[in-house]
Design an enzyme around this catalytic site. Structure first.
Site, PDB file in Angstrom:
ATOM      1  N   SER A 162     -12.253 -47.455 -64.078  1.00 31.06           N
ATOM      2  CA  SER A 162     -13.085 -45.836 -63.842  1.00 31.06           C
ATOM      3  C   SER A 162     -12.889 -45.057 -65.294  1.00 31.06           C
ATOM      4  O   SER A 162     -11.743 -45.502 -65.793  1.00 31.06           O
ATOM      5  CB  SER A 162     -12.346 -44.620 -63.163  1.00 31.06           C
ATOM      6  OG  SER A 162     -12.420 -43.413 -63.230  1.00 31.06           O
ATOM      7  N   TYR A 175      -6.086 -38.505 -58.784  1.00 31.47           N
ATOM      8  CA  TYR A 175      -7.394 -40.002 -59.046  1.00 31.47           C
ATOM      9  C   TYR A 175      -6.613 -40.762 -59.922  1.00 31.47           C
ATOM     10  O   TYR A 175      -6.695 -41.727 -60.585  1.00 31.47           O
ATOM     11  CB  TYR A 175      -8.272 -39.461 -58.882  1.00 31.47           C
ATOM     12  CG  TYR A 175      -9.690 -40.769 -58.806  1.00 31.47           C
ATOM     13  CD1 TYR A 175     -10.351 -41.313 -57.947  1.00 31.47           C
ATOM     14  CD2 TYR A 175     -10.441 -40.788 -59.913  1.00 31.47           C
ATOM     15  CE1 TYR A 175     -11.045 -42.139 -57.838  1.00 31.47           C
ATOM     16  CE2 TYR A 175     -11.313 -41.726 -60.211  1.00 31.47           C
ATOM     17  CZ  TYR A 175     -11.987 -42.626 -59.049  1.00 31.47           C
ATOM     18  OH  TYR A 175     -12.726 -43.374 -59.244  1.00 31.47           O
TER      19      TYR A 175
HETATM   20  P1  NAD Z   1     -17.012 -46.325 -52.047  1.00 36.43           P
HETATM   21  O1  NAD Z   1     -16.305 -45.492 -51.678  1.00 36.43           O
HETATM   22  O2  NAD Z   1     -18.707 -46.890 -51.473  1.00 36.43           O
HETATM   23  O3  NAD Z   1     -16.234 -47.487 -51.725  1.00 36.43           O
HETATM   24  C1  NAD Z   1     -14.971 -47.620 -52.658  1.00 36.43           C
HETATM   25  C2  NAD Z   1     -14.179 -48.623 -50.857  1.00 36.43           C
HETATM   26  O4  NAD Z   1     -12.855 -48.862 -50.348  1.00 36.43           O
HETATM   27  C3  NAD Z   1     -15.148 -48.327 -49.327  1.00 36.43           C
HETATM   28  O5  NAD Z   1     -16.141 -50.046 -48.934  1.00 36.43           O
HETATM   29  C4  NAD Z   1     -13.962 -48.217 -48.813  1.00 36.43           C
HETATM   30  O6  NAD Z   1     -14.090 -48.546 -47.676  1.00 36.43           O
HETATM   31  C5  NAD Z   1     -12.599 -48.979 -49.418  1.00 36.43           C
HETATM   32  N1  NAD Z   1     -11.330 -48.408 -49.054  1.00 36.43           N
HETATM   33  C6  NAD Z   1     -10.730 -47.326 -49.443  1.00 36.43           C
HETATM   34  N2  NAD Z   1      -9.901 -47.412 -48.579  1.00 36.43           N
HETATM   35  C7  NAD Z   1      -9.314 -48.623 -48.407  1.00 36.43           C
HETATM   36  C8  NAD Z   1      -8.448 -49.479 -48.070  1.00 36.43           C
HETATM   37  N3  NAD Z   1      -7.288 -48.280 -47.643  1.00 36.43           N
HETATM   38  N4  NAD Z   1      -8.063 -51.033 -47.818  1.00 36.43           N
HETATM   39  C9  NAD Z   1      -9.678 -51.497 -48.361  1.00 36.43           C
HETATM   40  N5  NAD Z   1     -10.691 -50.872 -48.631  1.00 36.43           N
HETATM   41  C10 NAD Z   1     -10.635 -49.770 -48.802  1.00 36.43           C
HETATM   42  O7  NAD Z   1     -17.451 -45.513 -53.579  1.00 36.43           O
HETATM   43  P2  NAD Z   1     -17.280 -46.538 -55.017  1.00 36.43           P
HETATM   44  O8  NAD Z   1     -18.349 -45.908 -56.127  1.00 36.43           O
HETATM   45  O9  NAD Z   1     -18.445 -47.868 -54.832  1.00 36.43           O
HETATM   46  O10 NAD Z   1     -16.085 -47.417 -55.600  1.00 36.43           O
HETATM   47  C11 NAD Z   1     -15.578 -48.818 -55.672  1.00 36.43           C
HETATM   48  C12 NAD Z   1     -14.615 -48.828 -56.619  1.00 36.43           C
HETATM   49  O11 NAD Z   1     -15.217 -48.195 -57.916  1.00 36.43           O
HETATM   50  C13 NAD Z   1     -13.500 -47.173 -56.478  1.00 36.43           C
HETATM   51  O12 NAD Z   1     -12.438 -48.103 -56.868  1.00 36.43           O
HETATM   52  C14 NAD Z   1     -13.830 -46.339 -57.059  1.00 36.43           C
HETATM   53  O13 NAD Z   1     -12.966 -45.896 -58.033  1.00 36.43           O
HETATM   54  C15 NAD Z   1     -14.558 -47.220 -57.990  1.00 36.43           C
HETATM   55  N6  NAD Z   1     -15.300 -46.209 -59.393  1.00 36.43           N
HETATM   56  C16 NAD Z   1     -16.605 -45.626 -58.519  1.00 36.43           C
HETATM   57  C17 NAD Z   1     -17.041 -44.494 -59.230  1.00 36.43           C
HETATM   58  C18 NAD Z   1     -18.585 -43.781 -59.240  1.00 36.43           C
HETATM   59  O14 NAD Z   1     -19.118 -43.353 -59.696  1.00 36.43           O
HETATM   60  N7  NAD Z   1     -19.005 -44.468 -57.910  1.00 36.43           N
HETATM   61  C19 NAD Z   1     -16.682 -44.280 -60.991  1.00 36.43           C
HETATM   62  C20 NAD Z   1     -15.596 -45.200 -61.390  1.00 36.43           C
HETATM   63  C21 NAD Z   1     -14.835 -46.024 -60.333  1.00 36.43           C
END
Ligand code: NAD
Length: 277
Positions: A162, A175
Site C-alpha cells: 500500500s 495497517y
Molecule cells: P477487499 O476487502 O475487497 O479485499 C480483501 C480480501 O482479503 C477480501 O476478499 C477478504 O475476504 C480477504 N481476506 C481477509 N482476511 C483474510 C484471511 N485471513 N485469509 C484470506 N483472505 C482474507 O479490499 P481490497 O481493497 O481489494 O484489498 C486487497 C488488498 O489491497 C489488501 O491487502 C489491501 O490492504 C490492499 N490495498 C487496498 C487499497 C485500496 O484502496 N482498496 C489500497 C492499498 C492497498
C-alpha cells in the site's frame, strides 16, 4: 512465441483474498490471459464461486480454495490443493488484507494483532510456501533437463502492499506497520531468492475503489477531500492494479526484482506541495 493475449497459458497462479476487490480483478485478468487461477477466499464462498464463473466465462480456468492466510496449516493445504490440481505453481499474488482502524490511544491488542496476523504473517506464510514450491520445481526441472513453463524465471511473487508502506497513517498504525513490514519482507526475500531465479516484487496501491474504503468514496464530501490527495484526480480501479500485477508476473518484467511499484495516481508525490508548499 506465445500469443500475448494468452501470455500465462499453462501457468498456475494463486491469488489470495480473491473473492472481492483487487484480488478478484487480478484473478479475472490473469484468467483472461490464460492462467489456471486458484481463487482463494476465507469467508465468502458464494463470492469466490462467482469469481470463478467470471473467469470461466472469459474462457479461463480455475478452482476455488478456502484458506485463512494467517493460519499455517490452511496455507499449506491451499498450496497442496493447487499442486494436486495443476502439478505446479508459477505465480503467487499475495493479496489478502484487512483494516481494523482505531486511534493509537484506543487501539486494542486484538486490533493490532489481527491486522499483523493477516497482512504480514499471512504474507510470510504464503510467500514462504510459494518459494519452497518454486525451489523444489527448479530442482526437479534441472534434474529432468526440462525448461520451466515460464521462459525466464522459475517463479514470480507479487505482494500487495500500500502507499502506507511509506506514507504514515494516523488512526491506522496497525495497517501502516503491516504494510511497512511488507516492504522489508519483500526486499529481504527477494535478495535471498534471486539466485533461485525467483522474482519478488510488491505493488503499492493508493486509493482504489473497493469495499475496504467504501465509506470514503460513497460520501461526496469525503470523496472530494480524497481527490485533493490524488494529483491524477481520480480514484483507482481494481483493474489499474491488476494490469500492473500482470506485468510484474510476466516475463516482460524479467529484470525487475525487489521493487515496489506505486499505483497511486501520484498520491506519494506530496500533493500538498504542488502549489509551492
Ligand atoms: P477487499 O476487502 O475487497 O479485499 C480483501 C480480501 O482479503 C477480501 O476478499 C477478504 O475476504 C480477504 N481476506 C481477509 N482476511 C483474510 C484471511 N485471513 N485469509 C484470506 N483472505 C482474507 O479490499 P481490497 O481493497 O481489494 O484489498 C486487497 C488488498 O489491497 C489488501 O491487502 C489491501 O490492504 C490492499 N490495498 C487496498 C487499497 C485500496 O484502496 N482498496 C489500497 C492499498 C492497498
Amino acid at each position: 512465441m506465445i500469443d500475448s493475449n494468452q501470455k500465462f497459458k499453462g501457468q498456475t497462479v494463486i491469488v489470495t483474498g480473491s473473492s472481492s476487490g483487487i484480488g478478484k480483478a487480478c484473478a479475472v485478468y490473469l484468467g483472461q490471459l490464460g492462467a489456471n487461477v486458484v481463487v482463494n477466499y476465507s469467508a465468502n464462498e458464494e463470492a469466490a464461486n462467482e469469481v470463478l464463473e467470471e473467469i470461466k466465462k472469459g474462457g479461463g480456468n480455475g478452482i476455488v480454495v478456502k484458506a485463512d492466510v494467517s493460519r499455517e496449516e490452511e496455507v499449506k493445504a491451499l498450496f497442496n490443493r493447487t499442486i494436486s490440481e495443476y502439478g505446479k505453481l508459477d505465480i503467487l499474488v499475495s493479496n489478502a488484507g484487512l483494516q481494523k482502524d482505531a486511534s493509537f490511544l484506543e487501539m486494542t491488542l486484538q486490533q493490532w494483532q489481527k491486522v499483523i496476523d493477516v497482512n504480514l504473517t499471512g504474507q510470510f506464510l504464503c510467500t514462504r510456501e510459494a518459494a519452497r514450491q518454486f525451489v523444489a520445481q527448479e530442482k526437479e526441472a534441472s534434474k529432468e533437463g526440462q525448461p520451466d513453463h515460464s521462459e525466464l524465471s522459475s517463479g514470480k511473487i507479487i505482494l500487495m502492499s500500500s502507499v502506507h508502506d511509506i506514507i504514515p497513517w494516523a488512526g491506522h498504525v496497525n495497517y501502516a506497520a503491516s504494510k511497512g513490514g511488507i516492504m522489508m519482507l519483500m526486499k529481504s526475500i527477494s535478495q535471498e531468492l534471486a539466485p533461485h531465479k525467483i522474482r519478488v516484487n510488491s505493488v503499492s496501491p493508493g486509493a482504489i475503489k473497493t469495499t475496504i474504503n467504501k465509506e470514503v468514496w460513497s460520501d461526496p464530501e469525503k470523496y472530494k477531500d480524497l481527490l485533493k490527495l490524488i494529483p491524477y484526480k481520480r480514484i483507482g480501479t481494481p483493474q489499474d492494479v491488476a494490469k500492473a500485477v500482470a506485468w510484474l508476473a510476466s516475463d516482460d518484467s524479467d529484470y525487475v526484482n525487489g521493487e515496489t511499484l506505486y499505483i497511486d495516481g501520484g498520491m506519494t508525490l506530496y500533493p500538498e506541495f504542488a502549489d509551492n508548499g
